[in-house]
Design a protein around this motif. Structure first.
Motif, mmCIF file in Angstrom:
data_model
loop_
_atom_site.group_PDB
_atom_site.id
_atom_site.type_symbol
_atom_site.label_atom_id
_atom_site.label_comp_id
_atom_site.label_asym_id
_atom_site.label_seq_id
_atom_site.Cartn_x
_atom_site.Cartn_y
_atom_site.Cartn_z
ATOM 1 N N LEU A 92 -3.047 6.215 -12.801
ATOM 2 C CA LEU A 92 -4.390 5.666 -12.679
ATOM 3 C C LEU A 92 -4.812 4.543 -13.248
ATOM 4 O O LEU A 92 -5.719 3.767 -12.972
ATOM 5 N N PRO B 251 -4.384 1.302 -10.229
ATOM 6 C CA PRO B 251 -5.500 1.740 -9.540
ATOM 7 C C PRO B 251 -5.340 1.928 -7.804
ATOM 8 O O PRO B 251 -6.069 2.405 -7.126
ATOM 9 N N GLN B 252 -4.470 0.476 -7.554
ATOM 10 C CA GLN B 252 -4.361 0.601 -5.937
ATOM 11 C C GLN B 252 -3.745 1.987 -5.554
ATOM 12 O O GLN B 252 -3.760 2.319 -4.283
ATOM 13 N N THR C 215 0.885 -1.094 0.041
ATOM 14 C CA THR C 215 0.167 -0.143 0.242
ATOM 15 C C THR C 215 0.851 1.397 0.068
ATOM 16 O O THR C 215 0.566 2.098 -0.772
ATOM 17 N N ASP D 28 -8.434 9.998 3.977
ATOM 18 C CA ASP D 28 -9.645 9.490 5.028
ATOM 19 C C ASP D 28 -9.198 9.690 6.339
ATOM 20 O O ASP D 28 -9.904 9.936 7.410
ATOM 21 N N LEU E 149 -13.586 14.148 -5.315
ATOM 22 C CA LEU E 149 -13.836 12.677 -5.630
ATOM 23 C C LEU E 149 -15.077 12.430 -6.705
ATOM 24 O O LEU E 149 -15.032 11.551 -7.324
ATOM 25 N N MET F 295 -4.514 5.166 -6.280
ATOM 26 C CA MET F 295 -5.340 6.246 -5.866
ATOM 27 C C MET F 295 -6.083 5.703 -4.946
ATOM 28 O O MET F 295 -6.619 6.534 -3.940
ATOM 29 N N ALA F 296 -6.350 4.417 -4.526
ATOM 30 C CA ALA F 296 -7.195 3.711 -3.352
ATOM 31 C C ALA F 296 -6.204 4.053 -2.223
ATOM 32 O O ALA F 296 -6.721 4.617 -1.319
ATOM 33 N N ALA F 297 -5.038 4.039 -2.232
ATOM 34 C CA ALA F 297 -4.195 4.337 -1.199
ATOM 35 C C ALA F 297 -3.949 5.851 -1.037
ATOM 36 O O ALA F 297 -4.034 6.061 0.457
ATOM 37 N N LYS G 74 -6.768 7.867 -1.399
ATOM 38 C CA LYS G 74 -7.834 7.940 -0.612
ATOM 39 C C LYS G 74 -8.064 7.797 0.713
ATOM 40 O O LYS G 74 -8.515 8.311 1.721
ATOM 41 N N ALA G 75 -7.323 6.558 0.804
ATOM 42 C CA ALA G 75 -7.274 6.153 2.396
ATOM 43 C C ALA G 75 -6.518 6.972 3.099
ATOM 44 O O ALA G 75 -6.727 7.360 4.528
ATOM 45 N N GLU G 76 -5.286 7.632 2.791
ATOM 46 C CA GLU G 76 -4.574 8.679 3.475
ATOM 47 C C GLU G 76 -5.405 9.703 3.714
ATOM 48 O O GLU G 76 -5.309 10.368 4.663
#
Length: 544
Positions: free
Chosen positions: A439, A443-444, A369, A454, A471, A446-448, A450-452
């Motif tokens: 992207l 894609p992981q 991640t 959050d 978003l 962008m997911a990482a 977004k998690a940051e």
């Protein structure tokens, strides 16, 4: 006749005494706090390094290295081709300080955690003194992971690159106590479009012979260069040493040195390969993926350097305004000046925060991640921090008035340096296109990210709203024409998240109100009502 002294203006009034050294560590509370959180084992070493390069002697060496730029010597006195660059002794002195403090080696040799963070802090600190010497050390640091593509080459080149020794002698690598490694990628016709390269590689026994030109080769006195050349299988990466295996000079011709706007202490050359001997690094036809590992790490340094340039500019502005009076009181006590300094401080704090978060991900590279996060976040940091750097330096120069425009001040030097890292290792559009490719292919990442983001949700209403709007706007994808806006907003969101979680609350709130929520003018010093500009500006000189 009256005494001459009566007719001379020998008394100097309202002109600050020149500062004696730079308190690079003790004067930078945000840096110290982040190192205590991220890399405490390296704090003492960084404090010592900061003291050495912030000394009066080192600062003068930085000035001298820029005043007396390198000179190209194509031939020796007998007419033999040597293709060497001569540097002022000040350049060599600063290279000694950097390399022997572990600038290039520390991340790969430290037994304590946080080695990459310590390296990034050294980039940030040395950039405030003389960033030209950073180039060869940064490339050496970044070459280490790329060499892993061919273990046999790594076994030969890594020990010298990690020796933490500076050996400026011009002789074969096997005879030297320490090595530097550069790169040569771009060509006249292609620039960032590396697949347009025309340099070709022809097999020659256990190696290859390279023929072609390179439009930019920084630090041409490096002991070897990672370079790209065409083979029948496609663009391939090679290690090209300055000396051939038989101990003769490799035919790498330095055609001329670039007459650059800034970064003048560092030599950048146009070079030609006239059958230069090289060894293949990585797979045939996989040159770009091989060398991109080096580019990934050099981009880290181009993301940290603007924070250092901003910091030095702000230190100069704060010193001048604290010690010069106008209209009956020190400049720094006047509301207009406080608003400008506070506004500039926000960009510096944001650049420092995002740069150190990116390097934390490099330190945590064993975590998938974190690796994914680093891939996108280093591009965001490089893009946005460098876009802000030039504006910050120009406004800081204006704080000094006419004195800031004179070469005796460091501001003209900082002004010339400010655009460099936005261009090196991919200009703005290239970086944005890289984000777009990330992207699509990872894609992981962008997911990482977004998690940051959050992690800061629920701490500031405006931040939450900006996250939601962004978003939602790009939920269905990002067109190329929108890429700059997309990257800019993501960078601001990440900076805001970090300042909310780890920064000064006053600064975090002001950053979000201005940079995210739009409660801001079009120039520095247009902070909204209610922002405590005096307290934020005080952070420049160490107050928290």
């Amino acid at each position: 006749m009256e005494p001459r002294a009566k007719h001379e203006t020998l008394t100097v009034l309202n002109q600050p005494e020149p500062p004696v050294g730079l308190p690079l560590w003790e004067g930078d509370a945000p840096l110290r706090a982040e190192i205590a959180r991220l890399a405490p084992a390296h704090a003492a070493h960084l404090a010592s390094f900061a003291a050495s390069i912030g000394s009066v002697e080192a600062l003068e060496q930085g000035r001298a290295a820029n005043r007396f730029p390198p000179e190209l010597r194509t031939f020796d006195r007998t007419g033999r081709r040597i293709d060497e660059v001569e540097f002022h002794p000040a350049y060599h002195a600063l290279m000694h300080l950097g390399l022997e403090a572990g600038y290039s080696a520390l991340p790969w040799t430290a037994t304590e955690s946080g080695g990459h963070t310590a390296h990034a802090a050294m980039v940030y600190l040395l950039t405030q003194v003389e960033p030209g010497v950073c180039c060869p050390m940064t490339m050496t640091y970044a070459a280490v992971p790329a060499l892993a593509a061919t273990p046999a080459l790594a076994e030969r080149w890594r020990p010298g690159a990690l020796a933490a020794r500076y050996d400026p002698s011009s002789r074969p690598a096997s005879e030297k106590s320490g090595l530097t490694i550069g790169m040569a990628m771009t060509e006249k016709q292609g620039g960032s479009d590396l697949r347009a390269n025309t340099t070709r590689a022809e097999p020659d026994g256990d190696g290859y012979r390279l023929f072609g030109h390179k439009w930019f080769c920084s630090a041409p006195m490096s002991d070897a260069f990672l370079t790209l050349a065409q083979t029948p299988e496609g663009l391939t990466c090679f290690v090209t040493p300055r000396w051939q295996p038989d101990g003769t000079r490799n035919p790498i011709h330095l055609m001329r040195l670039k007459d650059k706007l800034g970064n003048r202490a560092n030599a950048s050359a146009e070079i030609e390969y006239h059958g230069a001997w090289a060894e293949r690094l990585g797979e045939l036809g996989r040159g770009v993926p091989t060398i991109i590992e080096m580019v990934h790490h050099t981009r880290l340094d181009t993301a940290m350097a603007p924070a250092g340039l901003m910091r030095r500019a702000l230190v100069e502005a704060a010193w001048w305004t604290r010690n010069r009076a106008a209209f009956g009181k020190p400049l720094i006590d006047q509301p207009l000046m406080q608003a400008v300094l506070a506004d500039l401080t926000l960009d510096w704090l944001g650049a420092l925060a995002i740069g150190l978060r990116v390097v934390q991900a490099f330190d945590n590279g064993a975590d998938p991640t974190e690796r994914a996060f680093a891939r996108i976040a280093v591009a965001l940091a490089k893009y946005w921090s460098n876009k802000r750097c030039s504006a910050v330096v120009i406004e800081a120069m204006e704080c000094l008035g006419g004195s800031g425009y004179v070469e005796e001040s460091p501001l003209p030097w900082l002004y010339r340096e400010a655009p460099l890292n936005a261009i090196w290792e991919g200009s703005g559009n290239i970086v944005c296109l890289d984000v777009m490719r990330t992207l699509d292919r990872a894609p992981q990442a962008m997911a990482a990210l977004k998690a940051e983001l959050d992690l800061a949700k629920g701490t500031n209403r405006d931040f939450d709203a900006a996250c939601a709007v962004t978003l939602d706007r790009y939920a269905s994808g990002v067109s190329e024409g929108e890429a700059r806006h997309f990257v800019e907003v993501l960078a601001l969101l990440l900076q805001s998240s970090l300042l909310l979680r780890h920064g000064n609350p006053l600064a975090a709130e002001a950053f979000i109100r201005t940079r995210l929520s739009g409660d801001w003018g079009r120039t520095f010093g247009t902070l909204p009502q209610g922002v405590d500009a005096q307290r934020i500006a005080a952070m420049i000189e160490g107050d928290t």
